[in-house]
Design a protein around this motif. Sequence first.
Motif, PDB file in Angstrom:
ATOM      1  N   ARG A   1      41.332  43.145  40.259  1.00  0.00           N
ATOM      2  CA  ARG A   1      42.214  44.084  39.377  1.00  0.00           C
ATOM      3  C   ARG A   1      43.520  44.021  39.244  1.00  0.00           C
ATOM      4  O   ARG A   1      44.116  43.859  40.559  1.00  0.00           O
ATOM      5  CB  ARG A   1      41.412  45.662  39.480  1.00  0.00           C
ATOM      6  N   THR A   2      44.344  44.257  38.253  1.00  0.00           N
ATOM      7  CA  THR A   2      45.825  44.087  38.429  1.00  0.00           C
ATOM      8  C   THR A   2      46.280  45.458  38.682  1.00  0.00           C
ATOM      9  O   THR A   2      45.712  46.495  38.171  1.00  0.00           O
ATOM     10  CB  THR A   2      46.256  43.837  37.137  1.00  0.00           C
ATOM     11  N   PRO A   3      47.276  45.669  39.641  1.00  0.00           N
ATOM     12  CA  PRO A   3      48.148  46.988  39.503  1.00  0.00           C
ATOM     13  C   PRO A   3      48.520  47.781  38.276  1.00  0.00           C
ATOM     14  O   PRO A   3      47.988  48.939  38.138  1.00  0.00           O
ATOM     15  CB  PRO A   3      49.119  46.825  40.440  1.00  0.00           C
ATOM     16  N   LEU A   4      48.957  46.966  37.422  1.00  0.00           N
ATOM     17  CA  LEU A   4      49.368  47.430  36.217  1.00  0.00           C
ATOM     18  C   LEU A   4      48.493  47.034  34.872  1.00  0.00           C
ATOM     19  O   LEU A   4      47.606  46.147  35.257  1.00  0.00           O
ATOM     20  CB  LEU A   4      50.772  47.205  35.903  1.00  0.00           C
ATOM     21  N   ASP A   5      48.950  47.246  33.629  1.00  0.00           N
ATOM     22  CA  ASP A   5      48.291  46.678  32.681  1.00  0.00           C
ATOM     23  C   ASP A   5      48.138  45.254  32.567  1.00  0.00           C
ATOM     24  O   ASP A   5      48.965  44.408  32.651  1.00  0.00           O
ATOM     25  CB  ASP A   5      48.981  47.073  31.143  1.00  0.00           C
ATOM     26  N   PRO A   6      46.606  44.899  32.825  1.00  0.00           N
ATOM     27  CA  PRO A   6      46.455  43.378  32.864  1.00  0.00           C
ATOM     28  C   PRO A   6      46.837  42.459  31.827  1.00  0.00           C
ATOM     29  O   PRO A   6      47.339  41.531  31.956  1.00  0.00           O
ATOM     30  CB  PRO A   6      45.034  43.256  32.874  1.00  0.00           C
ATOM     31  N   ASP A   7      47.021  43.070  30.548  1.00  0.00           N
ATOM     32  CA  ASP A   7      47.690  42.265  29.363  1.00  0.00           C
ATOM     33  C   ASP A   7      49.005  41.937  29.634  1.00  0.00           C
ATOM     34  O   ASP A   7      49.578  40.892  29.412  1.00  0.00           O
ATOM     35  CB  ASP A   7      47.491  43.240  27.990  1.00  0.00           C
ATOM     36  N   ILE A   8      49.772  42.848  30.065  1.00  0.00           N
ATOM     37  CA  ILE A   8      51.185  42.703  30.520  1.00  0.00           C
ATOM     38  C   ILE A   8      51.206  41.821  31.637  1.00  0.00           C
ATOM     39  O   ILE A   8      52.174  40.553  31.731  1.00  0.00           O
ATOM     40  CB  ILE A   8      51.941  43.869  30.789  1.00  0.00           C
ATOM     41  N   THR A   9      50.516  41.994  32.700  1.00  0.00           N
ATOM     42  CA  THR A   9      50.576  41.398  33.919  1.00  0.00           C
ATOM     43  C   THR A   9      50.282  39.673  33.801  1.00  0.00           C
ATOM     44  O   THR A   9      51.172  38.800  34.349  1.00  0.00           O
ATOM     45  CB  THR A   9      49.456  41.617  34.868  1.00  0.00           C
ATOM     46  N   TYR A  10      49.193  39.446  32.925  1.00  0.00           N
ATOM     47  CA  TYR A  10      48.863  37.902  32.627  1.00  0.00           C
ATOM     48  C   TYR A  10      49.929  37.311  31.822  1.00  0.00           C
ATOM     49  O   TYR A  10      50.288  36.245  31.604  1.00  0.00           O
ATOM     50  CB  TYR A  10      47.477  37.986  32.097  1.00  0.00           C
ATOM     51  N   SER A  11      50.289  38.153  30.687  1.00  0.00           N
ATOM     52  CA  SER A  11      51.452  37.525  29.693  1.00  0.00           C
ATOM     53  C   SER A  11      52.697  37.265  30.459  1.00  0.00           C
ATOM     54  O   SER A  11      53.220  36.161  30.331  1.00  0.00           O
ATOM     55  CB  SER A  11      51.510  38.589  28.791  1.00  0.00           C
ATOM     56  N   ASP A  12      52.953  38.142  31.232  1.00  0.00           N
ATOM     57  CA  ASP A  12      54.602  37.952  32.155  1.00  0.00           C
ATOM     58  C   ASP A  12      54.345  36.673  32.871  1.00  0.00           C
ATOM     59  O   ASP A  12      55.126  35.805  32.820  1.00  0.00           O
ATOM     60  CB  ASP A  12      54.538  39.117  32.775  1.00  0.00           C
ATOM     61  N   ASP A  13      53.263  36.606  33.539  1.00  0.00           N
ATOM     62  CA  ASP A  13      53.108  35.349  34.654  1.00  0.00           C
ATOM     63  C   ASP A  13      51.918  34.760  34.465  1.00  0.00           C
ATOM     64  O   ASP A  13      50.955  35.267  35.100  1.00  0.00           O
ATOM     65  CB  ASP A  13      53.425  36.002  36.136  1.00  0.00           C
ATOM     66  N   PRO A  14      51.567  33.874  33.549  1.00  0.00           N
ATOM     67  CA  PRO A  14      50.147  33.427  33.139  1.00  0.00           C
ATOM     68  C   PRO A  14      49.246  32.598  34.392  1.00  0.00           C
ATOM     69  O   PRO A  14      48.276  32.398  34.392  1.00  0.00           O
ATOM     70  CB  PRO A  14      50.397  32.349  32.075  1.00  0.00           C
ATOM     71  N   LEU A  15      50.574  32.294  35.512  1.00  0.00           N
ATOM     72  CA  LEU A  15      49.683  31.797  36.759  1.00  0.00           C
ATOM     73  C   LEU A  15      48.631  32.705  37.353  1.00  0.00           C
ATOM     74  O   LEU A  15      47.784  32.264  37.880  1.00  0.00           O
ATOM     75  CB  LEU A  15      50.813  31.200  37.604  1.00  0.00           C
ATOM     76  N   ARG A  16      48.861  33.978  37.342  1.00  0.00           N
ATOM     77  CA  ARG A  16      48.175  35.044  37.672  1.00  0.00           C
ATOM     78  C   ARG A  16      46.482  34.828  37.253  1.00  0.00           C
ATOM     79  O   ARG A  16      45.828  35.273  37.800  1.00  0.00           O
ATOM     80  CB  ARG A  16      48.513  36.380  37.369  1.00  0.00           C
ATOM     81  N   MET A  17      46.585  34.394  36.035  1.00  0.00           N
ATOM     82  CA  MET A  17      45.088  34.381  35.274  1.00  0.00           C
ATOM     83  C   MET A  17      44.330  33.313  36.445  1.00  0.00           C
ATOM     84  O   MET A  17      43.131  33.419  36.361  1.00  0.00           O
ATOM     85  CB  MET A  17      45.189  33.704  34.115  1.00  0.00           C
ATOM     86  N   MET A  18      45.022  32.233  36.722  1.00  0.00           N
ATOM     87  CA  MET A  18      44.603  31.002  37.467  1.00  0.00           C
ATOM     88  C   MET A  18      44.107  31.785  38.784  1.00  0.00           C
ATOM     89  O   MET A  18      43.170  31.618  39.418  1.00  0.00           O
ATOM     90  CB  MET A  18      45.311  29.838  37.652  1.00  0.00           C
ATOM     91  N   ARG A  19      45.131  32.471  39.341  1.00  0.00           N
ATOM     92  CA  ARG A  19      45.004  33.169  40.664  1.00  0.00           C
ATOM     93  C   ARG A  19      43.773  34.161  40.794  1.00  0.00           C
ATOM     94  O   ARG A  19      42.926  34.156  41.728  1.00  0.00           O
ATOM     95  CB  ARG A  19      46.450  33.826  41.093  1.00  0.00           C
ATOM     96  N   ALA A  20      43.531  34.967  39.523  1.00  0.00           N
ATOM     97  CA  ALA A  20      42.580  35.920  39.589  1.00  0.00           C
ATOM     98  C   ALA A  20      41.243  35.093  39.726  1.00  0.00           C
ATOM     99  O   ALA A  20      40.390  35.582  40.424  1.00  0.00           O
ATOM    100  CB  ALA A  20      42.492  36.529  38.054  1.00  0.00           C
TER     101      ALA A  20
END
Length: 472
Positions: A155-174
Amino acid sequence: MNLNQALTHPIFEIISKSAAELGIDAYVIGGFVRDYILKRGQHKDIDIVAIGSGIALAKQVAKNIPNHPKVQVFKTYGTAMLKYEDIEIEFVGARKESYSEESRNPIVEDGTLEDDQNRRDFTINAMALDLGEANFGTLLDPFDGLEDLEAKIIRTPLDPDITYSDDPLRMMRAIRFATQLNFTIEPASLDAISKNKDRINIITKERIVVELNKILESDVPSIGFLLLEQTGLLQYILPELMALKGIDEKEGQRHKDNFYHTLEVVDNIAKNTDDVWLRWAALLHDIGKAPTKKFSKKVGWTFHGHELAGSKMAYRLFKRLKMPLNDKMKYVQKMVFMSSRPIALAQDVTDSAVRRLVFDAGDHVDDLMVLCEADITTKNPKKFKKYHNNFKLVRDKIVEVEERDHVRNFQPPVSGEEIMEAFNLKPSREIGTIKESIKEAILEGKIPNEHDAAYKLMLEEGARLGLKRHEV
């Protein structure tokens, strides 16, 4: 909650003392804390966040370590790193970040510990341990990462939509963490990845490949590839795999879904090898089936030449993803190209066919057999047993032939220099012709892989070519 038992290594006391000398607060954050709670073994990478200058803290720590290890400073990122014994410690000042739409590189400002935890990718990576003397070992967990660890949730600490849009590498990391830890990505987060999938295009290929490799190196890689497919990311990263998905039917004849078959093969091979390049070969072994698929009324669905097509596609895939175009790529190409050879051979295990297999595969013949055994995904117990028994016959014959004929990494028993001397030749096409005849005779079992037999054949081939033996 206090976890000071996680901080028994002497380096933590040194960091605590150094931070006190500078009058700043310092915390262990991220993977070290997560993996300690999960009991995943000793962590060799430690991230330290300082409320102040991470670079200054790193330099102070180095002063307090005997022999003063070298501090590597990365001014652009405001980070520093040093090695102590077999541990790498990275220091960064607490910061808050803001992003532009075109880049995953944030605009960075100094911040508080809370700011720094807010910018972390997942709740399970946002937990910190206080290194201050008064609260040494206290867990700071503002996003309930501990609960998510227990519930096995990403789970992301903040809004996942913003988290992944800001740094899309986090999608791969998730997806990578879900694969490595066998965790579930919570629904809102999974939806956000699907929504932001096209943002992956701003990430460098090199960073994507790092995450792909970690997924492939996991115990059950299919978890990650199914999530990549489910979220739509796979089409952007490995369209060659997506092309294998689906089953066509004509005149009542169907073929198997080669996408799901491939994932089974990768999971199978993961049980028998840690070699990431052999796992890549398993992932790509059937990619040539999509462009070679044909249907005829006589034989049904065919994939003629898919191994050759797949090996060429592997090169283009490596190039596109900026992966190494060296011996690793050539190894994967070779495994893909030869992936069906032992399967055909298992029907009729002849000495000459095995010699050719060992000659062509060289040092990689054992890897090739591991790949072919992983390719057995039938759910029929009788067929499963029969195929494995056939491959055992091939393996036994490989050992027998290799002990007798020594064709692995074959070197001709007669050298080019000997041929030139025997017929008083200069470098010429005839030398290659004679060497090829000797090689073929050995592989076919017409002569043993020995000098005298090969020399005799050399003389016969020379005479056939009209060469005169040179008398000394």
